[in-house]
Design an enzyme around this catalytic site. Structure first.
Site, PDB file in Angstrom:
ATOM      1  N   CYS A   1      94.239 -21.971 -35.293  1.00  0.00           N
ATOM      2  CA  CYS A   1      95.038 -23.148 -34.958  1.00  0.00           C
ATOM      3  C   CYS A   1      96.449 -23.150 -35.555  1.00  0.00           C
ATOM      4  O   CYS A   1      97.315 -22.393 -35.124  1.00  0.00           O
ATOM      5  CB  CYS A   1      94.267 -24.402 -35.349  1.00  0.00           C
ATOM      6  SG  CYS A   1      94.869 -25.926 -34.566  1.00  0.00           S
TER       7      CYS A   1
ATOM      8  N   GLU B   1      87.896 -23.758 -32.665  1.00  0.00           N
ATOM      9  CA  GLU B   1      87.849 -23.986 -34.117  1.00  0.00           C
ATOM     10  C   GLU B   1      86.646 -24.875 -34.467  1.00  0.00           C
ATOM     11  O   GLU B   1      86.385 -25.880 -33.800  1.00  0.00           O
ATOM     12  CB  GLU B   1      89.155 -24.659 -34.549  1.00  0.00           C
ATOM     13  CG  GLU B   1      89.262 -24.933 -36.040  1.00  0.00           C
ATOM     14  CD  GLU B   1      90.619 -25.528 -36.421  1.00  0.00           C
ATOM     15  OE1 GLU B   1      90.847 -25.734 -37.623  1.00  0.00           O
ATOM     16  OE2 GLU B   1      91.449 -25.771 -35.514  1.00  0.00           O
TER      17      GLU B   1
ATOM     18  N   LYS C   1      91.170 -19.803 -42.721  1.00  0.00           N
ATOM     19  CA  LYS C   1      92.438 -20.418 -42.314  1.00  0.00           C
ATOM     20  C   LYS C   1      93.380 -20.550 -43.504  1.00  0.00           C
ATOM     21  O   LYS C   1      93.019 -21.118 -44.542  1.00  0.00           O
ATOM     22  CB  LYS C   1      92.152 -21.783 -41.685  1.00  0.00           C
ATOM     23  CG  LYS C   1      93.357 -22.457 -41.036  1.00  0.00           C
ATOM     24  CD  LYS C   1      92.916 -23.721 -40.308  1.00  0.00           C
ATOM     25  CE  LYS C   1      94.048 -24.357 -39.538  1.00  0.00           C
ATOM     26  NZ  LYS C   1      93.598 -25.571 -38.807  1.00  0.00           N
TER      27      LYS C   1
END
Length: 266
Positions: free
Chosen positions: A148, A44, A114
């Site tokens: 994540c 990330e 995200k």
């Protein structure tokens, strides 16, 4: 269809220095190809680093087709290797925590923002994306992307399974004391949704965070096919379409679902 050998680059790069991190990516791509890989996955926010002041993230953020994207495309094309990299994306006045997949010919295949931002730091620095399932086709496999915290929501992974994702790429910045996500949750997600998951972490101290490494490639039979330690390294694993097909036949979770019972979940 032969297995897709996949390289997981567990690295934090150099905080705030995109040029240095692009050079590291180029060198990693060469090593990955030498090991026979057709896909390289980074952590990330690999291009810039994660634990940056909010104003620095904003200043380093680039468009999905910006200078760094073109540099990564050049790396992918030069080595004949697909690359998934994490970066801060700017779209007008908005900044996203994003990951982009570049094909081995340098073409931009998919860009994901995200959707679930973790903690006050991310919520201050980024705007959440609003597209849950982003996919691309590579080497006969349907590739999905998350980042994540997204993978910690089972509904997210199941949505990918229902959309046909074979290999879910998850660049991450997993920190202490949540290492159980890498060690236990990711293999379970792979099993319960019958897919491969490549979970690729940062490592070591960065700002207020301590990243735990432990990157892994988990397969749909619940087995961890490759696992990194706590330090900087690149590990290689294979995504085998035949294993995937057999596992889905033997573990029919998707066929045996009863969606009518789950309406209360939404």
């Amino acid at each position: 269809m032969p297995p897709l050998r996949t390289a997981l680059l567990q690295s934090s790069g150099l905080l705030g220095d995109t040029a240095v991190n692009l050079k590291a990516l180029d060198e990693a791509a060469a090593r990955a190809v030498e090991a026979g890989a057709g896909l390289l996955v980074t952590s990330e926010m690999f291009l810039t680093g994660y634990a940056l002041p909010v104003e620095d993230i904003a200043s380093l953020a680039e468009a999905a087709d910006g200078t760094s994207a073109r540099a990564v495309a050049g790396i992918a094309r030069r080595h004949g290797l697909a690359v998934l990299y994490g970066y801060p994306e700017r779209d007008g006045g908005t900044v996203y925590n994003s990951a982009q997949l570049i094909g081995p010919d340098g073409a931009r295949l998919a860009n994901y923002r995200k959707t679930h931002l973790f903690g006050c730091f991310e919520q201050e620095a980024f705007t959440p994306g609003d597209t849950q399932v982003v996919q691309a086709d590579l080497n006969g496999l349907r590739i999905g992307i998350m980042i994540c915290y997204d993978v910690e929501f089972p509904e997210n992974v199941r949505a990918h399974a229902l959309a046909g994702t074979d290999l879910l790429l998850v660049p991450t910045a997993q920190m202490h004391p949540f290492q159980f996500v890498a060690e236990q949750m990711v293999p379970v997600r792979a099993f319960e949704s019958q897919m491969y998951i490549a979970y690729v972490n940062r490592t070591g101290p960065e700002g207020e965070f301590e990243f735990v490494g432990l990157s892994c490639l988990a397969s749909p039979d619940g087995v961890t096919r490759t696992r990194a330690g706590r330090g900087e390294e690149m590990v290689i694993g294979e995504v085998d379409p035949e294993l995937l097909r057999n596992s889905r036949e033997n573990n029919p979770y998707l066929r045996d679902r009863r969606p009518g019972l789950y309406s209360s979940l939404v």
